[in-house]
Motif scaffolding. Structure first.
Motif, PDB file in Angstrom:
ATOM      1  N   ALA A   1       3.930  -0.236   1.352  1.00 26.30           N
ATOM      2  CA  ALA A   1       5.008  -0.337   0.363  1.00 26.30           C
ATOM      3  C   ALA A   1       6.332   0.230   0.851  1.00 26.30           C
ATOM      4  CB  ALA A   1       4.582   0.368  -0.932  1.00 26.30           C
ATOM      5  N   CYS A   2       6.299   1.194   1.758  1.00 26.41           N
ATOM      6  CA  CYS A   2       7.546   1.759   2.258  1.00 26.41           C
ATOM      7  C   CYS A   2       8.432   0.699   2.903  1.00 26.41           C
ATOM      8  CB  CYS A   2       7.287   2.905   3.228  1.00 26.41           C
ATOM      9  SG  CYS A   2       6.426   2.426   4.750  1.00 26.41           S
TER      10      CYS A   2
ATOM     11  N   CYS B   1       0.832  -1.202   0.000  1.00 17.44           N
ATOM     12  CA  CYS B   1       0.000   0.000   0.000  1.00 17.44           C
ATOM     13  C   CYS B   1       0.868   1.254   0.000  1.00 17.44           C
ATOM     14  CB  CYS B   1      -0.916  -0.003   1.220  1.00 17.44           C
ATOM     15  SG  CYS B   1      -1.997   1.447   1.288  1.00 17.44           S
ATOM     16  N   PRO B   2       0.630   2.181  -0.957  1.00 12.92           N
ATOM     17  CA  PRO B   2       1.470   3.384  -1.058  1.00 12.92           C
ATOM     18  C   PRO B   2       0.908   4.609  -0.346  1.00 12.92           C
ATOM     19  CG  PRO B   2       0.127   3.198  -3.013  1.00 12.92           C
ATOM     20  CD  PRO B   2      -0.276   2.054  -2.105  1.00 12.92           C
ATOM     21  N   SER B   3      -0.206   4.473   0.362  1.00 11.21           N
ATOM     22  CA  SER B   3      -0.869   5.625   0.971  1.00 11.21           C
ATOM     23  C   SER B   3       0.045   6.367   1.943  1.00 11.21           C
ATOM     24  CB  SER B   3      -2.126   5.154   1.719  1.00 11.21           C
ATOM     25  OG  SER B   3      -2.617   6.152   2.576  1.00 11.21           O
ATOM     26  N   ASP B   4      -0.048   7.717   1.914  1.00 12.14           N
ATOM     27  CA  ASP B   4       0.719   8.535   2.858  1.00 12.14           C
ATOM     28  C   ASP B   4       0.361   8.182   4.295  1.00 12.14           C
ATOM     29  OD1 ASP B   4       1.934   9.864   0.789  1.00 12.14           O
ATOM     30  OD2 ASP B   4       0.586  11.596   0.848  1.00 12.14           O
ATOM     31  N   ARG B   5      -0.901   7.903   4.544  1.00  4.00           N
ATOM     32  CA  ARG B   5      -1.346   7.611   5.913  1.00  4.00           C
ATOM     33  C   ARG B   5      -0.638   6.389   6.471  1.00  4.00           C
ATOM     34  NH1 ARG B   5      -7.454   6.806   6.236  1.00  4.00           N
ATOM     35  NH2 ARG B   5      -7.039   6.919   8.482  1.00  4.00           N
ATOM     36  N   VAL B   6      -0.516   5.348   5.663  1.00  4.23           N
ATOM     37  CA  VAL B   6       0.131   4.149   6.182  1.00  4.23           C
ATOM     38  C   VAL B   6       1.643   4.300   6.206  1.00  4.23           C
ATOM     39  CG1 VAL B   6      -1.777   2.652   5.510  1.00  4.23           C
ATOM     40  CG2 VAL B   6       0.123   2.950   3.949  1.00  4.23           C
ATOM     41  N   GLN B   7       2.194   5.043   5.249  1.00  2.00           N
ATOM     42  CA  GLN B   7       3.641   5.281   5.267  1.00  2.00           C
ATOM     43  C   GLN B   7       4.079   5.920   6.572  1.00  2.00           C
ATOM     44  OE1 GLN B   7       5.706   7.065   1.842  1.00  2.00           O
ATOM     45  NE2 GLN B   7       3.783   6.829   0.711  1.00  2.00           N
ATOM     46  N   ASN B   8       3.286   6.866   7.040  1.00  2.00           N
ATOM     47  CA  ASN B   8       3.641   7.583   8.269  1.00  2.00           C
ATOM     48  C   ASN B   8       3.664   6.663   9.480  1.00  2.00           C
ATOM     49  OD1 ASN B   8       3.797   9.977   6.819  1.00  2.00           O
ATOM     50  ND2 ASN B   8       1.684  10.572   7.265  1.00  2.00           N
ATOM     51  N   ASN B   9       3.063   5.486   9.346  1.00  2.00           N
ATOM     52  CA  ASN B   9       3.067   4.507  10.430  1.00  2.00           C
ATOM     53  C   ASN B   9       3.921   3.288  10.081  1.00  2.00           C
ATOM     54  OD1 ASN B   9       0.822   5.321  12.604  1.00  2.00           O
ATOM     55  ND2 ASN B   9       0.153   5.984  10.579  1.00  2.00           N
TER      56      ASN B   9
END
Length: 353
Positions: free
Chosen positions: A136-137, A124-132
């Protein structure tokens, strides 16, 4: 921060939605489930109502939940986030997280609840999940993913799998992809679902990330060639069962996402064409009618019919009356005081189809 996947009203216990806690009575915790054909985890779409409907069309397709974060399960309403029907099996829970101990705890809860498999979201590339540190990060941190997978596998007996991209911007070479897969393999993972696009972590929305980066089936095919001992499932842009049959000559399985949701009747032929089943192909009308008792139970518990019928709109395609069918279930449904009568009216438009 809790990212949750669904907000559905309760349904009667007699449709088997209670969590199963006695593992001796769970026939679903089998190590060898088929991933030949699966429906992708899709946020806001593959909730338990959607999965119940898709299961009417195919007995063999592997279904996935929406992604649920470890925080939602461990610090939220656990029973609600793990709730499902035994009729949905075979069924996998997709988890979002990056803390090994938390993922292990959630995996154990998933096994106790009766899920067939637990899958780690690394796509998942979403900014919301990246921040957690979710999604994909994590492709930029293969050893962390390996640690997560190892902790999950140590906690459960059901399979632990990974769904990932072929890379992320800044780490999109084939060598880096092999490093990721090899590192996670060495932690014990044997099944990888490969969304054959890179993920752009800045500047693109999740929707754009499913469309803008080009599909690279050749990269996924090379991965299968270089890791022949692993189960490699192809995901991304697959639209027909003919496409599935072609890809199955190279890959161990195929996963459909948006096409399976927008054109769910495609699943009606999956068992015959991909699993050599002798089960008769269900008609669109039969698929619709199979949901009536389920909907009646949901209404009896105070739920809205729209929670369920929004997933049935894809049955209304390419026939005279299809537009009226969709209007009934997407517009008129919010105005009626007799939802089951409206449901029956919509179903009649599918007679003979």
């Amino acid at each position: 921060m809790h990212l949750v996947c669904t907000s559905c009203a309760p349904i009667q216990q007699n449709i088997a939605f209670s969590l199963v806690v006695n593992l001796k009575n769970i026939h679903m915790n089998q190590r060898h489930i088929s991933r030949k054909f699966s429906v992708a985890p899709m946020m806001d779409w593959t909730d338990r109502h959607c999965r119940f409907f898709l299961r009417q069309l195919s007995h063999h397709a592997l279904l996935y939940t929406e992604m649920v974060t470890t925080g939602a399960i461990l610090h939220g309403d656990t029973a609600r986030f793990l709730r499902h029907s035994a009729a949905e099996y075979p069924l996998a829970l997709q988890l979002g997280g990056s803390v090994p101990a938390d993922l292990a705890a959630c995996s154990k809860l998933a096994q106790e609840a009766g899920y067939n498999e637990v899958n780690l979201n690394v796509g998942c590339p979403s900014d919301r999940v990246q921040n957690n540190m979710i999604g994909a990060c994590l492709m930029g941190h293969p050893q962390l993913v390996a640690d997560c997978v190892k902790a999950m596998q140590d906690a459960v007996e059901i399979p632990v799998t990974v769904k990932h991209r072929i890379g992320i911007n800044g780490r999109d070479s084939y060598a880096e992809l092999c490093d990721f897969v090899g590192t996670v393999r060495d932690a014990g993972c044997r099944s990888f679902t490969v969304h054959a696009r890179i993920a752009i972590l800045e500047g693109l929305s999740p929707k754009e990330n499913r469309e803008v980066p080009p599909l690279r089936y050749d990269v996924a095919a090379q991965l299968k060639q270089d890791f022949p001992e692993l189960e490699i499932i192809l995901n991304g842009g697959i639209k027909t069962l003919g496409d599935c049959q072609q890809h199955l000559q190279t890959f161990d399985g195929v996963m459909l996402g948006r096409e399976a949701y927008h054109n769910p009747y495609l699943l009606a032929q999956v068992d015959q064409l991909l699993f050599d089943s002798e089960r008769a192909v269900m008609s669109r009308f039969e698929a619709m009618h199979s949901m009536r008792d389920y909907i009646a139970a949901h209404l009896a518990e105070g739920g809205s019919m729209h929670h369920i019928t929004r997933h049935l709109l894809g049955l209304g395609q390419s026939f005279n009356g299809a537009r009226r069918f969709r209007q009934l279930l997407s517009v008129d449904i919010h105005k009626t005081s007799e939802p089951l009568a409206l449901f029956d009216q919509a179903a009649q438009l599918l007679q003979g189809r």
